[in-house]
Design a protein around this motif. Structure first.
Motif, PDB file in Angstrom:
ATOM      1  N   GLU A   1       0.819  -1.203   0.000  1.00 17.98           N
ATOM      2  CA  GLU A   1       0.000   0.000   0.000  1.00 17.98           C
ATOM      3  C   GLU A   1       0.859   1.261   0.000  1.00 17.98           C
ATOM      4  O   GLU A   1       0.463   2.288  -0.522  1.00 17.98           O
ATOM      5  CB  GLU A   1      -0.931  -0.007   1.226  1.00 17.98           C
ATOM      6  CG  GLU A   1      -1.954   1.100   1.170  1.00 17.98           C
ATOM      7  CD  GLU A   1      -3.025   0.987   2.243  1.00 17.98           C
ATOM      8  OE1 GLU A   1      -2.844   0.211   3.197  1.00 17.98           O
ATOM      9  OE2 GLU A   1      -4.035   1.692   2.124  1.00 17.98           O
TER      10      GLU A   1
ATOM     11  N   ASP B   1      -0.511  -5.414   3.122  1.00 16.68           N
ATOM     12  CA  ASP B   1      -1.123  -4.226   3.722  1.00 16.68           C
ATOM     13  C   ASP B   1      -0.626  -4.138   5.164  1.00 16.68           C
ATOM     14  O   ASP B   1      -1.016  -4.943   6.016  1.00 16.68           O
ATOM     15  CB  ASP B   1      -2.654  -4.337   3.690  1.00 16.68           C
ATOM     16  CG  ASP B   1      -3.316  -3.021   4.061  1.00 16.68           C
ATOM     17  OD1 ASP B   1      -2.612  -2.125   4.568  1.00 16.68           O
ATOM     18  OD2 ASP B   1      -4.536  -2.887   3.858  1.00 16.68           O
TER      19      ASP B   1
ATOM     20  N   ASP C   1      -4.269  -2.710   7.916  1.00 18.47           N
ATOM     21  CA  ASP C   1      -5.618  -2.679   7.356  1.00 18.47           C
ATOM     22  C   ASP C   1      -6.555  -2.381   8.529  1.00 18.47           C
ATOM     23  O   ASP C   1      -6.546  -3.087   9.533  1.00 18.47           O
ATOM     24  CB  ASP C   1      -5.984  -4.015   6.702  1.00 18.47           C
ATOM     25  CG  ASP C   1      -7.362  -3.934   6.068  1.00 18.47           C
ATOM     26  OD1 ASP C   1      -7.550  -3.110   5.162  1.00 18.47           O
ATOM     27  OD2 ASP C   1      -8.264  -4.675   6.501  1.00 18.47           O
TER      28      ASP C   1
ATOM     29  N   TYR D   1      -7.595  -3.859  13.906  1.00 15.39           N
ATOM     30  CA  TYR D   1      -6.721  -3.547  12.777  1.00 15.39           C
ATOM     31  C   TYR D   1      -5.746  -4.717  12.643  1.00 15.39           C
ATOM     32  O   TYR D   1      -5.589  -5.516  13.586  1.00 15.39           O
ATOM     33  CB  TYR D   1      -5.992  -2.221  12.973  1.00 15.39           C
ATOM     34  CG  TYR D   1      -5.237  -2.082  14.268  1.00 15.39           C
ATOM     35  CD1 TYR D   1      -3.942  -2.561  14.397  1.00 15.39           C
ATOM     36  CD2 TYR D   1      -5.830  -1.491  15.382  1.00 15.39           C
ATOM     37  CE1 TYR D   1      -3.242  -2.443  15.594  1.00 15.39           C
ATOM     38  CE2 TYR D   1      -5.145  -1.377  16.584  1.00 15.39           C
ATOM     39  CZ  TYR D   1      -3.855  -1.852  16.684  1.00 15.39           C
ATOM     40  OH  TYR D   1      -3.176  -1.750  17.873  1.00 15.39           O
TER      41      TYR D   1
ATOM     42  N   SER E   1      -1.933  -7.652   6.816  1.00 16.40           N
ATOM     43  CA  SER E   1      -2.434  -8.630   5.846  1.00 16.40           C
ATOM     44  C   SER E   1      -1.343  -8.928   4.822  1.00 16.40           C
ATOM     45  O   SER E   1      -0.811  -8.011   4.190  1.00 16.40           O
ATOM     46  CB  SER E   1      -3.685  -8.035   5.165  1.00 16.40           C
ATOM     47  OG  SER E   1      -4.137  -8.889   4.144  1.00 16.40           O
TER      48      SER E   1
ATOM     49  N   SER F   1     -12.141  -3.172   9.049  1.00 17.71           N
ATOM     50  CA  SER F   1     -10.974  -3.800   8.412  1.00 17.71           C
ATOM     51  C   SER F   1     -11.484  -4.902   7.480  1.00 17.71           C
ATOM     52  O   SER F   1     -12.044  -5.904   7.939  1.00 17.71           O
ATOM     53  CB  SER F   1     -10.030  -4.403   9.460  1.00 17.71           C
ATOM     54  OG  SER F   1      -9.200  -5.382   8.860  1.00 17.71           O
ATOM     55  N   ALA F   2     -11.270  -4.704   6.185  1.00 15.63           N
ATOM     56  CA  ALA F   2     -11.754  -5.682   5.206  1.00 15.63           C
ATOM     57  C   ALA F   2     -11.114  -7.051   5.428  1.00 15.63           C
ATOM     58  O   ALA F   2     -11.774  -8.085   5.322  1.00 15.63           O
ATOM     59  CB  ALA F   2     -11.447  -5.169   3.802  1.00 15.63           C
TER      60      ALA F   2
ATOM     61  N   LEU G   1     -12.448  -2.256  -2.841  1.00 13.50           N
ATOM     62  CA  LEU G   1     -11.273  -2.801  -2.150  1.00 13.50           C
ATOM     63  C   LEU G   1     -10.051  -2.816  -3.069  1.00 13.50           C
ATOM     64  O   LEU G   1     -10.158  -3.055  -4.272  1.00 13.50           O
ATOM     65  CB  LEU G   1     -11.545  -4.231  -1.677  1.00 13.50           C
ATOM     66  CG  LEU G   1     -12.598  -4.406  -0.594  1.00 13.50           C
ATOM     67  CD1 LEU G   1     -12.732  -5.885  -0.237  1.00 13.50           C
ATOM     68  CD2 LEU G   1     -12.262  -3.585   0.651  1.00 13.50           C
ATOM     69  N   ASN G   2      -8.893  -2.591  -2.481  1.00 12.79           N
ATOM     70  CA  ASN G   2      -7.623  -2.752  -3.195  1.00 12.79           C
ATOM     71  C   ASN G   2      -7.204  -4.219  -3.113  1.00 12.79           C
ATOM     72  O   ASN G   2      -7.590  -4.935  -2.169  1.00 12.79           O
ATOM     73  CB  ASN G   2      -6.538  -1.887  -2.535  1.00 12.79           C
ATOM     74  CG  ASN G   2      -6.836  -0.413  -2.678  1.00 12.79           C
ATOM     75  OD1 ASN G   2      -6.914   0.104  -3.785  1.00 12.79           O
ATOM     76  ND2 ASN G   2      -7.024   0.264  -1.553  1.00 12.79           N
TER      77      ASN G   2
ATOM     78  N   ASP H   1      -6.054  -5.266   0.229  1.00 12.86           N
ATOM     79  CA  ASP H   1      -7.084  -5.359   1.278  1.00 12.86           C
ATOM     80  C   ASP H   1      -7.717  -6.751   1.293  1.00 12.86           C
ATOM     81  O   ASP H   1      -8.136  -7.244   2.335  1.00 12.86           O
ATOM     82  CB  ASP H   1      -8.235  -4.369   1.030  1.00 12.86           C
ATOM     83  CG  ASP H   1      -7.841  -2.912   1.117  1.00 12.86           C
ATOM     84  OD1 ASP H   1      -7.008  -2.580   1.971  1.00 12.86           O
ATOM     85  OD2 ASP H   1      -8.377  -2.104   0.323  1.00 12.86           O
TER      86      ASP H   1
END
Ligand code: IPD
Length: 284
Positions: free
Chosen positions: A76, A92, A95, A107, A110, A209-210, A230-231, A234
């Motif tokens: 990211e 990530d 996240d 949090y 990831s 948090s995805a 979402l990226n 994520d």
């Protein structure tokens, strides 16, 4: 079709994901400045979070590169690193950034190893992954075909245990997670979809948090989850962990999970949720 690494390599990738996510998780928890929200009033909180993000990403990159110098890395916070092995790491470092800012213990770090073209939606898939929630001590992890597991955390045996999705079969009983992007116009559209879906489901959760939402589907503490915007970093790790726990993880209209939409649910309810979301979200 992306090449799948063999069993020994998948095991190596999963262990590296666990080690890297755990180390970075400990760092963001232990080094979180105690006065982060006070700093906010002095207009520097976002900078502090960004610095923690960057340092944690640096830590992840160093550990991954030391173990597997031929792999690509996309994160990211920093520029992508090219590789020649066919494996790309999507990372990530934090996240759930807003939870981190407010000290809400949801949090995570990831980390996922993927194959295929990580820059093309639908052109890649995760093969090994870990998500570390340092506040609870949980480390969720999976490798392709190896099941999903969680280690650490309250009530979890030291050796961890295997994850399985919930058995819900009706949309009306489905506790559903979602999330919202940062841009007002995007949030307006996402909010309208959430409001329209709300009467049809058990209830809605927005944990922030995805990656942890997808792990919650894997452990059955959410029945389903959907989010647009979402990226890849994520969703990559949580996608594999949820899938290996028995979830179906897709986009809308036969697409792969991606920025357009990610829908994760157990097989008993995935088709019902997908159908409703396809009614609510126009094809682009
Ligand atoms: C965000 C979180 C959030 C989701 C947002 C993401 P970040 O990631 O996963 O739950 O709703 O779409 O951007 O910014 O905290 O890394």
């Amino acid at each position: 079709m992306p090449v799948t690494p063999g069993t020994d390599e998948l095991t190596e990738l999963e262990q590296l994901a666990i080690d890297a996510a755990t180390e970075a998780g400990r760092f963001i928890l232990d080094e979180r400045p105690a006065q982060l929200r006070v700093a906010e009033t002095k207009s520097s909180a976002t900078d502090v979070v960004t610095v923690m993000d960057q340092q944690a990403e640096q830590m992840l990159r160093q550990r991954i590169t030391a173990a597997r110098p031929q792999d690509a890395i996309v994160g990211e916070e920093a520029a992508a690193k090219d590789g020649e092995s066919g494996v790309t790491w999507l990372i990530d470092p934090i996240d759930g950034t807003v939870n981190y800012l407010y000290d809400i213990p949801a949090y995570c770090v990831s980390v996922a190893a993927v194959t295929g073209d990580a820059s093309t939606p639908g052109g890649w898939r995760p093969v090994a992954a870990a998500v570390c929630n340092p506040s609870t001590g949980e480390v969720f992890h999976a490798r392709l075909g190896g099941g999903a597991h969680v280690a650490g955390g309250r009530g979890v045996p030291v050796q961890g245990h295997r994850l399985a999705v919930s058995g819900v079969t009706t949309l009306g009983q489905t506790l559903t997670g979602t999330g919202f992007g940062y841009l007002p116009e995007v949030r307006r559209r996402q909010g309208a979809v959430a409001a329209a879906l709300l009467p049809d489901i058990r209830d809605l959760r927005r944990a922030g948090s995805a990656a942890l939402d997808l792990c919650a589907v894997a452990s059955g503490s959410l029945d389903a989850y959907f989010e647009s915007g979402l990226n890849p970093w994520d969703l990559a790790a949580g996608w594999l962990i949820a899938t290996e726990a028995g979830a179906l993880v897709t986009g809308l209209r036969s697409a792969a999970p991606a920025a357009a939409m990610t829908v994760a649910a157990g097989p008993g309810v995935h088709a019902q949720l997908l159908k409703r979301l396809e009614e609510l979200v126009p094809a682009s």
